[in-house]
Write a protein that holds these residues in place. Structure first.
Motif, PDB file in Angstrom:
ATOM      1  N   VAL A  12       0.845  -1.200   0.000  1.00  0.00           N
ATOM      2  CA  VAL A  12       0.000   0.000   0.000  1.00  0.00           C
ATOM      3  C   VAL A  12       0.881   1.251   0.000  1.00  0.00           C
ATOM      4  CG1 VAL A  12      -1.656   1.357   1.352  1.00  0.00           C
ATOM      5  CG2 VAL A  12      -1.989  -1.111   1.080  1.00  0.00           C
ATOM      6  N   LEU A  13       1.880   1.284   0.861  1.00  0.00           N
ATOM      7  CA  LEU A  13       2.745   2.462   0.946  1.00  0.00           C
ATOM      8  C   LEU A  13       3.545   2.661  -0.343  1.00  0.00           C
ATOM      9  CD1 LEU A  13       3.941   2.161   4.644  1.00  0.00           C
ATOM     10  CD2 LEU A  13       2.312   3.806   3.700  1.00  0.00           C
ATOM     11  N   SER A  23       5.713  10.860   0.125  1.00  0.00           N
ATOM     12  CA  SER A  23       7.043  11.291  -0.291  1.00  0.00           C
ATOM     13  C   SER A  23       8.082  10.230   0.064  1.00  0.00           C
ATOM     14  CB  SER A  23       7.383  12.618   0.389  1.00  0.00           C
ATOM     15  OG  SER A  23       8.704  12.988   0.114  1.00  0.00           O
ATOM     16  N   GLU A  24       8.043   9.759   1.318  1.00  0.00           N
ATOM     17  CA  GLU A  24       8.966   8.727   1.795  1.00  0.00           C
ATOM     18  C   GLU A  24       8.266   7.874   2.833  1.00  0.00           C
ATOM     19  OE1 GLU A  24      12.160   8.052   0.923  1.00  0.00           O
ATOM     20  OE2 GLU A  24      12.134   9.653  -0.560  1.00  0.00           O
ATOM     21  N   TRP A  25       8.704   6.626   2.952  1.00  0.00           N
ATOM     22  CA  TRP A  25       8.244   5.761   4.033  1.00  0.00           C
ATOM     23  C   TRP A  25       9.390   4.837   4.416  1.00  0.00           C
ATOM     24  CZ3 TRP A  25       7.988   0.443   3.770  1.00  0.00           C
ATOM     25  CH2 TRP A  25       7.982  -0.142   2.519  1.00  0.00           C
ATOM     26  N   ALA A  26       9.340   4.352   5.657  1.00  0.00           N
ATOM     27  CA  ALA A  26      10.400   3.474   6.157  1.00  0.00           C
ATOM     28  C   ALA A  26       9.828   2.493   7.169  1.00  0.00           C
ATOM     29  CB  ALA A  26      11.501   4.305   6.809  1.00  0.00           C
ATOM     30  N   LEU A  27      10.499   1.358   7.278  1.00  0.00           N
ATOM     31  CA  LEU A  27      10.163   0.343   8.277  1.00  0.00           C
ATOM     32  C   LEU A  27      11.467  -0.136   8.905  1.00  0.00           C
ATOM     33  CD1 LEU A  27       8.200  -1.534   9.717  1.00  0.00           C
ATOM     34  CD2 LEU A  27       8.332  -3.088   7.753  1.00  0.00           C
ATOM     35  N   PRO A  28      11.918   0.533   9.970  1.00  0.00           N
ATOM     36  CA  PRO A  28      13.174   0.138  10.613  1.00  0.00           C
ATOM     37  C   PRO A  28      13.105  -1.281  11.195  1.00  0.00           C
ATOM     38  CG  PRO A  28      12.462   2.305  11.359  1.00  0.00           C
ATOM     39  CD  PRO A  28      11.330   1.710  10.582  1.00  0.00           C
ATOM     40  N   TYR A  29      14.211  -1.957  11.163  1.00  0.00           N
ATOM     41  CA  TYR A  29      14.353  -3.300  11.748  1.00  0.00           C
ATOM     42  C   TYR A  29      13.383  -4.310  11.148  1.00  0.00           C
ATOM     43  CZ  TYR A  29      17.028  -0.554  15.056  1.00  0.00           C
ATOM     44  OH  TYR A  29      17.924   0.304  15.617  1.00  0.00           O
ATOM     45  N   GLU A  30      13.059  -4.129   9.891  1.00  0.00           N
ATOM     46  CA  GLU A  30      12.086  -4.993   9.225  1.00  0.00           C
ATOM     47  C   GLU A  30      12.465  -6.468   9.315  1.00  0.00           C
ATOM     48  OE1 GLU A  30      10.322  -5.757   4.740  1.00  0.00           O
ATOM     49  OE2 GLU A  30      11.635  -4.056   5.093  1.00  0.00           O
ATOM     50  N   ASN A  31      13.741  -6.773   9.205  1.00  0.00           N
ATOM     51  CA  ASN A  31      14.177  -8.178   9.207  1.00  0.00           C
ATOM     52  C   ASN A  31      13.986  -8.864  10.559  1.00  0.00           C
ATOM     53  OD1 ASN A  31      16.173  -6.531  10.248  1.00  0.00           O
ATOM     54  ND2 ASN A  31      17.826  -7.888   9.639  1.00  0.00           N
ATOM     55  N   LEU A  32      13.688  -8.116  11.613  1.00  0.00           N
ATOM     56  CA  LEU A  32      13.470  -8.699  12.933  1.00  0.00           C
ATOM     57  C   LEU A  32      11.990  -8.900  13.268  1.00  0.00           C
ATOM     58  CD1 LEU A  32      16.016  -6.545  14.976  1.00  0.00           C
ATOM     59  CD2 LEU A  32      16.370  -8.825  14.004  1.00  0.00           C
ATOM     60  N   LEU A  33      11.108  -8.363  12.448  1.00  0.00           N
ATOM     61  CA  LEU A  33       9.680  -8.364  12.766  1.00  0.00           C
ATOM     62  C   LEU A  33       9.017  -9.689  12.413  1.00  0.00           C
ATOM     63  CD1 LEU A  33       8.852  -4.797  11.463  1.00  0.00           C
ATOM     64  CD2 LEU A  33       9.100  -5.507  13.844  1.00  0.00           C
ATOM     65  N   THR A  34       8.154 -10.148  13.319  1.00  0.00           N
ATOM     66  CA  THR A  34       7.432 -11.406  13.102  1.00  0.00           C
ATOM     67  C   THR A  34       5.919 -11.214  13.043  1.00  0.00           C
ATOM     68  OG1 THR A  34       7.377 -11.854  15.476  1.00  0.00           O
ATOM     69  CG2 THR A  34       9.237 -12.759  14.228  1.00  0.00           C
ATOM     70  N   SER A  76      13.449   7.296  13.123  1.00  0.00           N
ATOM     71  CA  SER A  76      13.322   7.879  11.791  1.00  0.00           C
ATOM     72  C   SER A  76      13.061   9.372  11.910  1.00  0.00           C
ATOM     73  CB  SER A  76      12.154   7.218  11.053  1.00  0.00           C
ATOM     74  OG  SER A  76      11.919   7.862   9.822  1.00  0.00           O
ATOM     75  N   ASP A  77      13.468  10.105  10.883  1.00  0.00           N
ATOM     76  CA  ASP A  77      13.175  11.532  10.818  1.00  0.00           C
ATOM     77  C   ASP A  77      11.909  11.825  10.022  1.00  0.00           C
ATOM     78  OD1 ASP A  77      15.287  12.476  12.357  1.00  0.00           O
ATOM     79  OD2 ASP A  77      16.668  12.520  10.662  1.00  0.00           O
ATOM     80  N   LEU A  78      11.238  10.783   9.548  1.00  0.00           N
ATOM     81  CA  LEU A  78      10.018  11.004   8.779  1.00  0.00           C
ATOM     82  C   LEU A  78       8.913  11.553   9.686  1.00  0.00           C
ATOM     83  CD1 LEU A  78      10.075   7.934   6.377  1.00  0.00           C
ATOM     84  CD2 LEU A  78      11.017  10.220   6.051  1.00  0.00           C
ATOM     85  N   ARG A  79       7.914  12.185   9.099  1.00  0.00           N
ATOM     86  CA  ARG A  79       6.963  13.020   9.836  1.00  0.00           C
ATOM     87  C   ARG A  79       5.982  12.274  10.742  1.00  0.00           C
ATOM     88  NH1 ARG A  79       2.840  17.306   7.222  1.00  0.00           N
ATOM     89  NH2 ARG A  79       2.160  18.213   9.164  1.00  0.00           N
ATOM     90  N   PHE A  80       5.448  11.133  10.285  1.00  0.00           N
ATOM     91  CA  PHE A  80       4.436  10.418  11.057  1.00  0.00           C
ATOM     92  C   PHE A  80       4.884   9.012  11.412  1.00  0.00           C
ATOM     93  CE2 PHE A  80       1.955  13.604   8.793  1.00  0.00           C
ATOM     94  CZ  PHE A  80       1.180  14.120   9.820  1.00  0.00           C
TER      95      PHE A  80
END
Length: 103
Positions: A12-13, A23-34, A76-80
């Motif tokens: 979706v993003l 404009s930008e999106w991020a998912l930190p530590y994605e490889n650790l999420l279950t 992250s420095d992203l807004r939301f």
């Protein structure tokens, strides 16, 4: 790690980014999420005035979707900051109500 629900949100993003809504999106530590409830996505809407409304409309179908301004800026420095956990949703709803009643 493959987690269907996380991949669904990522799709979706990515679509919203391709469409000029995000404009930008991020998912930190994605490889650790279950599981999706542990994921914290970060999003910055594009410059369009109604961009956040589009983002909310596309993500609100996911259980316990909620968001807030990313004041912490630790991951992250992203807004939301966008989450899908009941605890975060309750916290965000409460903070939103407090802001509404004080304005």
């Amino acid at each position: 790690m493959y987690v269907k629900e996380i991949n669904d949100v990522k799709e979706v993003l990515s679509r919203l980014k391709d469409g000029g809504i995000v404009s930008e999106w991020a998912l930190p530590y994605e490889n650790l999420l279950t599981r999706l409830t542990a994921a914290i996505f970060f999003v910055t809407p594009a410059g369009k005035e109604d961009a956040m409304e589009h983002i909310v409309a596309d993500l609100e179908s996911f259980d316990n979707f909620s968001y807030r301004v990313n004041h912490e800026r630790k991951l992250s420095d992203l807004r939301f900051r966008v989450t899908f956990s009941a605890e975060e949703k309750e916290k965000n709803d409460k903070a939103s109500m407090e802001t509404t009643t004080t304005n």
